[in-house]
Scaffold this active site. Structure first.
Site, PDB file in Angstrom:
ATOM      1  N   ARG A 139       0.859  -1.185   0.023  1.00 17.05           N
ATOM      2  CA  ARG A 139      -0.074   0.061  -0.038  1.00 17.05           C
ATOM      3  C   ARG A 139       0.791   1.071   0.042  1.00 17.05           C
ATOM      4  O   ARG A 139       1.772   1.541   0.978  1.00 17.05           O
ATOM      5  CB  ARG A 139      -1.238  -0.037   1.131  1.00 17.05           C
ATOM      6  N   HIS A 142       2.028  -0.411 -10.228  1.00 15.45           N
ATOM      7  CA  HIS A 142       1.035  -1.021  -9.468  1.00 15.45           C
ATOM      8  C   HIS A 142       0.659  -2.454 -10.181  1.00 15.45           C
ATOM      9  O   HIS A 142      -0.470  -2.807 -10.673  1.00 15.45           O
ATOM     10  CB  HIS A 142      -0.341  -0.344  -9.383  1.00 15.45           C
TER      11      HIS A 142
END
Length: 316
Positions: free
Chosen positions: A232, A280
């Site tokens: 994260r 990502h």
């Protein structure tokens, strides 16, 4: 088993619809556009706009197309009384493990240093450091974190796991924050007896984990430690990370997630010589395995079974 309409909101919604139709005895599975007016009983979504929930408040369940629920929980229109179910691994762990193994090998075998030497035309072999002499910390021992920690331990790394509550994992020295014997993240990462070489962030995005990898923590780490973050972006204070790299408090970083995505074009992280950036992409959701899990959750809703969704307080 009651008949229900299933609506899918995703940039590749048709692919998900097809996968669910193959697994469910129902053709009432439709794509839901941002401005779609069709009402349904179950929503299958990824990062939907607030307006979607404003029109769909009486659904039986919301199924998230991924393990991360950050954007979903941040949606101000999310119906708080509706169960939210997320994917629990569904095949993402093997991709994540590949990513982490690459990062550890990159730094442990000095490929970052060899890249600098190549640019300088400097020939200087480095001593090979074995995995058993390269202690690592895995932050977050959820469904994916547990698998990563145990796999790295099986690879020969001394692995230290860190989580909110106590865990017991094969081959892993587990540390926890709450309860008897608990220690803070800074205390664990700054423990000189551990001699940590790498920190792997797999913490969930919660109020307790936001900005926990900050200047204070970076200063406590050994100067040759590296950060690998496929978890994260909210855990890392990017300004503090840059400062730690500049001051040689950290050797380098492999980053897949960021505070704001896509990463802004003017971010200094893009050009930093000690940073590797990926978009990502560490653990994309495998459609087949995920659809199996989604279909089973949909059947549970159709059967009227009691559902335990994510904790809106804890975020997982």
């Amino acid at each position: 088993m009651s008949h229900m309409r299933i609506l899918v909101h995703h940039e590749r919604a048709e692919r998900w619809c097809e996968a669910l139709r193959e697994r469910l005895d129902s053709s009432d599975i439709e794509i839901l556009a941002d401005d779609g007016e069709t009402l349904g009983d179950i929503l299958v979504v990824w990062a939907p706009p607030a307006a979607l929930f404003e029109r769909h408040r009486d659904v039986k369940a919301i199924l998230n197309l991924g393990a991360g629920v950050d954007s979903l929980l941040a949606n101000p229109a999310l119906p708080r009384e509706v169960p939210v179910l997320k994917l629990r691994d569904a095949g993402m762990a093997s991709h994540m493990l590949d990513y982490v193994r690459y990062g550890l090998l990159h730094f442990r075998r000095d490929f970052d240093r060899y890249a600098v030497q190549q640019s300088e035309r400097h020939w200087a072999p480095h001593r090979v450091v074995r995995a058993r002499h390269y202690p690592v910390a895995v932050l977050g021992l959820g469904a994916i974190g547990r698998q990563i920690a145990e796999a790295l331990a099986a690879d020969g790394y001394p692995v230290h796991g860190f989580s909110r509550s106590a865990h017991t994992l094969e081959g892993v020295t587990c540390h926890h924050e709450q309860g008897e014997g608990g220690r803070s993240l800074k205390a664990v990462l700054g423990d000189e007896t551990l001699g940590l070489k790498a920190v792997i962030n797999l913490l969930p995005n919660t109020t307790a984990t936001r900005d926990v990898l900050n200047a204070e923590v970076f200063a406590a780490l050994p100067d040759d430690a590296v950060l690998i973050n496929p978890g994260r972006g909210s855990s890392v204070v990017e300004e503090d990370l840059l400062a730690a790299l500049e001051k040689d408090q950290l050797r380098g970083a492999l980053l897949d997630v960021f505070q704001h995505e896509p990463l802004a074009g003017d971010s200094p992280l893009w050009q930093h010589p000690k940073v590797i950036i990926t978009p990502h992409a560490a653990a994309p959701t495998p459609v087949s395995e995920a659809a199996d899990q989604l279909a089973e959750n949909i059947r549970r809703v159709q059967r009227g079974e009691s559902l335990t969704g994510i904790s809106l307080e804890h975020g997982y």
